[in-house]
Design a protein around this motif. Structure first.
Motif, PDB file in Angstrom:
ATOM      1  N   GLY A   8       0.848  -1.171   0.008  1.00  0.00           N
ATOM      2  CA  GLY A   8       0.020   0.062  -0.063  1.00  0.00           C
ATOM      3  C   GLY A   8       0.740   1.368  -0.100  1.00  0.00           C
ATOM      4  N   GLU A  32       2.450  -1.113  -4.571  1.00  0.00           N
ATOM      5  CA  GLU A  32       1.315  -0.432  -4.609  1.00  0.00           C
ATOM      6  C   GLU A  32       0.632  -0.790  -6.126  1.00  0.00           C
ATOM      7  OE1 GLU A  32      -0.623   2.118  -3.440  1.00  0.00           O
ATOM      8  OE2 GLU A  32      -1.670   1.711  -5.429  1.00  0.00           O
ATOM      9  N   ARG A 244      -0.181  -5.327  -7.519  1.00  0.00           N
ATOM     10  CA  ARG A 244      -0.977  -5.863  -6.642  1.00  0.00           C
ATOM     11  C   ARG A 244      -0.773  -7.163  -5.634  1.00  0.00           C
ATOM     12  NH1 ARG A 244      -5.911  -8.361  -6.519  1.00  0.00           N
ATOM     13  NH2 ARG A 244      -5.576  -9.277  -8.872  1.00  0.00           N
ATOM     14  N   THR A 278      -3.383  -1.040   3.574  1.00  0.00           N
ATOM     15  CA  THR A 278      -4.289  -1.168   2.612  1.00  0.00           C
ATOM     16  C   THR A 278      -5.566  -1.130   3.267  1.00  0.00           C
ATOM     17  OG1 THR A 278      -3.811  -3.842   2.974  1.00  0.00           O
ATOM     18  CG2 THR A 278      -3.080  -2.663   0.970  1.00  0.00           C
ATOM     19  N   THR A 283      -6.926  -5.602   3.188  1.00  0.00           N
ATOM     20  CA  THR A 283      -6.191  -6.421   4.163  1.00  0.00           C
ATOM     21  C   THR A 283      -6.685  -7.877   4.632  1.00  0.00           C
ATOM     22  OG1 THR A 283      -5.618  -4.175   5.109  1.00  0.00           O
ATOM     23  CG2 THR A 283      -5.054  -6.135   6.527  1.00  0.00           C
TER      24      THR A 283
END
Ligand SMILES: Cc1cc2nc3c(=O)[nH]c(=O)nc-3n(C[C@H](O)[C@H](O)[C@H](O)COP(=O)(O)OP(=O)(O)OC[C@H]3O[C@@H](n4cnc5c(N)ncnc54)[C@H](O)[C@@H]3O)c2cc1C
Length: 470
Positions: A8, A32, A244, A278, A283
């Protein structure tokens, strides 16, 4: 060197990485998912200026954001809003918020009466708070329960609920006092009266009426996350955008526990410690296999979706002075518009004699109408609401328009949230030591609260790695 993966790249993750990178003794990777860093912090050029698509200010009361700006060399660039006057749209008119309110709770009852926002009975009911017996506040409850009990329904519905809904697009009848309105919790910890407690708090924290409540950056809030990313690069951290994370696994084969962060379309990344920064629902997915209990509860934290439409309109098309920072619309008014920030009056750097920049918001926890409209219909509907509320000429054609959609962006803290957060942290410590989580959905959604948690998360990670405290 010990390695840490931070998932994140919003303010929470970037600040945690910045803190961890301080001594150059950790190998850092920030993952990210998006193509840009910053998360909910985003500034783009608009009508010739840098205008924020979401957050445009941060609270001065929680000092961590100011401190971080100092460390990044931004302290001298901080600016304060040109005006602290704000309005509420009630009964067909914009009425100024009374002076000296805290989160909408009035501390000056004469100013409350003069505002015309509540009836005479409403003022008398609010005054009962000063004499009504009660116990010092313990545990947690909703803001609605506390404020309705102490000051009555009118103050709650016309001042407190619109103000808090302006912050989290939620329902203040469901919002935890401890997590969503900590100043109110603090005020009633020693004695029962909210007004008396807040008066003492104001005298202590804002003895001079000119003390700034908010700060902003003239080049936009993204200046802060850009500066963090720049500093991280300088300190040798690896920042990967478009990455991701899909799950976190624990390697039990190692003597000391190690983690593998799985990434979509790339090899997993191994690390000695992991920081998840996140949104809660992400999460929850990442923790699914290693901490299923925490994951299940995290996945249930509700989020509101909002839309912010930025408009540049000729000043001549507005039939009233823009003599404040903007206004809020209580839910009972039934409009699509939930509030409008008069950005060019709020910030001197956005002032322009010809054109006004307005940031109109829509979307509440239980109102998804705005999200279901396409951009053109949304802009048209909001222009109609601005015509109703602030005398914008209904035939005006904006000079510029920008639609920023923020799906599932604002966590809703239900009573008991902070106790749950403590328990989740304790469970993570037991079940997967070395993994820590934070972010807007944990200890508070404002930028300073995210920075505060990021510092604490970095400390926890350093402790786990047996590194000296930063
Ligand atoms: C419209 C709006 C206005 C606001 N105004 C203010 C304001 O004026 N003042 C204020 O203090 N606060 C404001 N806030 C709140 C504040 O901006 C946010 O709460 C804060 O920026 C959240 O930071 P964060 O880093 O915790 O989360 P985020 O900013 O959400 O960052 C999380 C990051 O994680 C990334 N990510 C998600 N999933 C994955 C994955 N699987 N793998 C890798 N990366 C992933 C996301 O892309 C994102 O970049 C506002 C919020 C909104 C939506």
């Amino acid at each position: 060197m010990a390695s840490v993966v931070i998932v994140g790249g919003g303010i929470s993750g970037l600040t945690a990485a910045f803190e961890l990178a301080r001594h150059g003794d950790v190998e850092i990777t920030v993952l990210e998912a998006d193509s840009r860093l910053g998360g909910k912090i985003w500034t783009t050029p608009f009508a010739g200026r840098a205008v924020d698509c979401a957050a445009d200010a941060f609270l001065a009361r929680v000092p961590e954001a100011i401190e971080l700006c100092g460390e990044l060399g931004l302290r001298e660039h901080l600016v304060t809003p040109a005006t602290s006057r704000a309005f509420v749209y009630c009964d067909g008119a914009l009425r100024a918020f009374p002076e000296r309110t805290v989160l909408g709770v009035p501390t000056d009852l004469e100013a409350l009466a003069a505002s015309g926002l509540v009836s005479e009975e409403g003022v008398a009911r609010a005054a009962e708070d000063l004499t009504m017996p009660g116990e010092p506040w313990r545990g947690d409850e909703s803001v609605g329960a506390l404020v309705r009990r102490r000051l009555g329904d009118e103050v709650f519905e016309r001042l407190v609920a619109p103000l808090l809904s302006g912050v989290n697009a939620g329902d203040a009848d469901e919002l935890s006092v401890a997590a969503g309105a900590p100043q109110l919790a603090e005020a009633v910890r020693e004695q029962p009266s909210l007004i008396a407690g807040l008066r003492e708090q104001l005298a202590r924290t804002r003895p001079d009426p000119g003390t700034p409540v908010f700060y902003g950056l003239p080049t936009g809030t993204q200046t802060l996350t850009d500066a963090l990313a720049h500093e991280l690069g300088r300190r040798g951290a690896r920042i990967v955008t478009g990455a991701r994370a899909t799950a976190v696994d624990r390697h039990r084969a190692h003597a000391t526990s190690r983690f593998a962060v799985r990434v979509a379309s790339a090899d997993p990344i191994e690390a000695d410690a992991v920081v998840l920064a996140t949104p809660d629902f992400v999460t929850a997915e990442l923790l699914g296999s290693i901490a299923p209990g925490v994951a299940a509860e995290l996945g249930e934290v509700p989020y509101s979706s909002v839309v912010m439409v930025t408009l540049a309109v000729p000043r001549a098309a507005i039939g009233r002075p823009l003599d404040g920072s903007g206004f809020l619309v209580p839910r009972a008014e039934g409009l699509l518009l939930t509030g409008c920030s008069w950005a060019s009056s709020k910030w001197a750097h956005l002032d322009d004699p010809e054109v006004a920049v307005l940031r109109a918001s829509a979307g509440r926890f239980d109102d998804r109408r705005a999200l279901e409209l396409d951009d053109a219909d949304l802009v048209e509907a909001l222009l109609a609401d601005l015509a109703t509320t602030m005398a914008l000429d209904p035939s005006v054609s904006p000079v510029a328009t920008r639609v920023s959609r923020w799906p599932r962006s604002l966590p809703q803290f239900r009573p008991g949230h902070l106790e749950r957060v403590s328990r989740w942290r304790a469970e993570l410590d037991t079940e997967c030591a070395g993994l820590t989580a934070l972010g807007a959905g944990w200890d508070g959604l404002g930028i300073p609260a995210c920075i505060r948690q990021a510092r604490a998360a970095a400390e926890r990670a350093r402790r786990h790695l047996a590194l000296p405290s930063s």
